[in-house]
Write an enzyme that holds these catalytic residues in place. Structure first.
Site, PDB file in Angstrom:
ATOM      1  N   GLU A 133     -65.273  19.875  22.251  1.00 39.87           N
ATOM      2  CA  GLU A 133     -64.703  18.928  23.268  1.00 39.87           C
ATOM      3  C   GLU A 133     -63.320  19.351  22.986  1.00 39.87           C
ATOM      4  O   GLU A 133     -62.279  18.862  22.722  1.00 39.87           O
ATOM      5  CB  GLU A 133     -65.104  16.751  23.420  1.00 39.87           C
ATOM      6  CG  GLU A 133     -66.353  16.892  23.334  1.00 39.87           C
ATOM      7  CD  GLU A 133     -67.081  16.383  24.242  1.00 39.87           C
ATOM      8  OE1 GLU A 133     -66.116  17.172  25.315  1.00 39.87           O
ATOM      9  OE2 GLU A 133     -68.159  17.144  24.799  1.00 39.87           O
ATOM     10  N   GLY A 154     -60.455  19.202  20.989  1.00 42.72           N
ATOM     11  CA  GLY A 154     -59.488  19.095  20.526  1.00 42.72           C
ATOM     12  C   GLY A 154     -58.828  20.536  21.449  1.00 42.72           C
ATOM     13  O   GLY A 154     -59.318  20.483  23.178  1.00 42.72           O
TER      14      GLY A 154
END
EC number: 1.2.1.3
Length: 614
Positions: free
Chosen positions: A348, A326
């Protein structure tokens, strides 16, 4: 990732709060403690079940993706790569093998004819491409004949062979329009693709499953390593063991892929898993909850739906690892919650991924690849989409003109009506992007596009030239169809521009200058770097995919996914032979010299110590 209000449900539909989350984790810890997730057979069974889930329910998955994001039927499987490949030759052979007289190499392959023989075509394709050797031979024959005909070189032959392999693996076009041979290398064939059942997410997820199943035995095998003189005689190995119970929180922009790809790694590593899909993609979230409940071992693999309350309840628990995809704002919340329990994380995230464009390039190919990476990837709503371009003042007009030309070819004169352009996910993100465009510093910098349709949540591909570096659009990740173009006097100045901001998730450069390529790779710190293309490193499972600095922590894909959810346990084996008294008290001067030499590991040093020479 931004949380919205949603029903407080789990995959079973029951109320979900902190006590429920605690009970869920306890149940999974109990299941993990039985040791069944450590079993090779359990891991294989679950990976196969996941692969079957995807295959059996592909139409429902595509339908859910369309509902959530209005995704095109085929999201740029023609990563421009299909535009360069005589795929019609392959299709005509498939039709010939199917004995379908109506399907022959003509100007247009009729959709009605394809529907009549689609099952036969699929059968033949499955046979042809289930065997890699046969696959390579067939492609090689086609391309060797073609290149002999046009008199191309061996390097181009190998390149086309590689690209053709990628293309056929990624797509099965339904309607193909074949054009006559042209004089240009890049204009030989153009493909009109109207496939309805194939989405890039599904192809990549299937590939992840296949890689994990193929390599799992190798991954879980202990890795033998060398030992030193200090432990002689001995042997050593590194054993990969599962971490335990892990939490995967996924994103909305590629809700299916970004949810299940990390789950594949967690299962392969032998963990119990809780998946929390994004509530911003409710159709996909609901479908995943149902399918994983039907296909997977629910004693070890669970799905929790919901929004901020459910996510907060999950984050209060102690996990053995948290994997989050996100934005940086929510990542800080996740990391703070993980810190309370000293839980390791993989984050990530994203960032402002730059594209540097040199002048000594094939401009048409470069612009197509930029477009494929920007607007072809969910209309810019992807973490690795190009966020801004840097080129020289002299070259900028040519680049802008080329981008305009190719954008019109791909999306038409009215891109808001194009079915190949994803919509903005919701009104919040639409208004955020609108605010970026309405900024006084950039509103006069639009050189192409800028059209908006709030009722359809669509914004046309937009180019902005010479945007001020202190503007709002340059201070945050765009995550949409807006592409600022910055200009510099010399291309080397782009390095300073990029390095003056946070480290991006990806960085791209288009150049034929070998020295410039080397300087870019050496001096630009990013999660990943691609030279002369965009976003394709995502599809290479032998490369780690992850960020650095503010663009992320940790990496996954292929074996890196397995490693992300594994603990590398050091194991040293010794026998009762060779028990030297030198390690035990009393520590005489001779023993001390010998111990120092042993730790140093040199034979000469040990000899010198024994003779008292050191």
């Amino acid at each position: 990732m931004s949380f919205q209000d949603s029903d407080k449900t789990t995959s079973t539909g029951s109320a979900f709060d902190a006590p429920a989350a605690s009970r869920l984790v306890m149940e999974l810890r109990g299941a993990f403690a039985t040791g069944k997730t450590r079993s090779y057979n359990w891991r294989v069974t679950q990976l196969k079940a996941l692969e079957k889930l995807v295959t059996d329910h592909e139409p429902e998955i595509i339908d859910a993706l369309r509902k959530d994001l209005a995704k095109p039927p085929l999201e740029t499987v023609a990563y421009e790569v299909l535009l360069f490949i005589p795929l019609s030759l392959l299709l005509s052979v498939f039709y010939f093998l199917c004995n379908c007289g109506a399907c022959r190499l003509t100007s247009v392959v009729e959709e009605e004819c394809f529907e009549n023989c689609s099952s036969q075509v699929d059968f033949v394709i499955e046979i042809l491409f289930s065997v890699d050797v046969l696959h390579s031979v067939i492609l090689g024959i086609f391309l060797f004949i073609y290149f002999s005909f046009v008199g191309r070189g061996i390097i181009e032959f190998i390149g086309w062979l590689f690209l053709c392999g990628i293309a056929v693996r990624l797509s099965l076009p339904v309607v193909v329009e074949t054009l006559p041979f042209g004089t240009g290398w890049y204009d030989i064939f153009q493909l009109l693709v109207t496939v309805g059942r194939f989405v890039l997410q599904i192809a990549m997820l299937k590939n992840s499953s296949k890689v994990a199943l193929k390599e799992l035995k190798h991954w879980i095998s202990p890795e033998k390593v060398k030992t030193s003189l200090a432990t002689f005689p001995s042997s050593a190995e590194i054993v990969s063991e599962p971490l335990g119970v892990v939490l995967v929180i996924s994103a909305w922009n590629y809700p299916f892929l970004l949810s299940l790809d990390p789950v594949i790694g967690a299962i392969a590593a032998g963990n119990a898993v809780v998946l929390k899909p994004s509530e911003i993609a409710p159709a996909t979230s609901s479908l995943m909850a149902k399918l994983l409940g039907d296909y997977m071992d629910n004693s070890c693999i669970r799905v929790v739906e919901g929004a901020v309350d459910e996510t907060s309840a999950l984050l209060e628990q102690k996990w053995d690892k948290i994997f989050y995809t996100g934005n940086g704002r929510v990542a800080r919340v996740v990391m703070a919650a993980a810190a309370k329990h000293l839980t390791p994380v993989v984050l990530e995230l994203g960032g402002k991924s730059p594209v540097v464009v040199d002048s000594n390039i094939n401009l048409k190919v470069a612009t197509r690849r930029i477009i494929a990476g920007k607007w072809g990837c969910n209309n810019g709503q992807a973490c690795i989409s190009p966020d801004y371009v840097i080129t020289t003042k002299e070259y900028a007009p040519k680049l802008v003109d080329a981008l305009k030309t190719e954008l019109e070819k791909f999306y038409g004169k009215n891109p808001l009506e194009s079915e190949d352009l994803s919509r903005i996910v919701n009104s919040n993100h639409f208004n955020r992007l609108k605010k970026l465009l309405d900024d006084d510093k950039v509103s006069g910098k639009i050189v192409h596009g800028g059209k908006k349709d709030e009722s359809k949540l669509k914004i046309s591909p937009t180019l902005l030239l010479d945007v001020p570096r202190d503007s709002l659009i340059m201070s945050e990740e765009i995550f949409g169809p807006l592409l600022p173009i910055l200009t510099v006097d010399k291309l080397e100045e782009s390095f300073v521009v990029i390095n003056s901001g946070p480290k991006p998730l990806a960085a791209y450069i288009f150049t034929n200058n070998k020295k410039l390529k080397e300087l870019f790779v050496r001096n630009i710190s990013a999660g990943g770097v691609v030279v002369n293309d965009t976003t394709l490193h995502l599809a290479v499972h032998t490369l780690p995919f992850g960020g650095v600095g503010e663009s992320g922590v940790g990496a996954y894909h292929g074996k890196f996914s397995f490693d992300a959810f594994s603990h590398k346990k050091a194991v040293l084996y010794r026998s009762f032979i060779g028990d030297a008294s030198v390690r035990y008290p009393p520590y005489t001067s001779t023993k001390q010299r010998l111990l120092k030499a042993l730790i140093g590991g040199g034979i000469l040093g040990i000899i010198r110590a024994l003779f008292g020479w050191s």
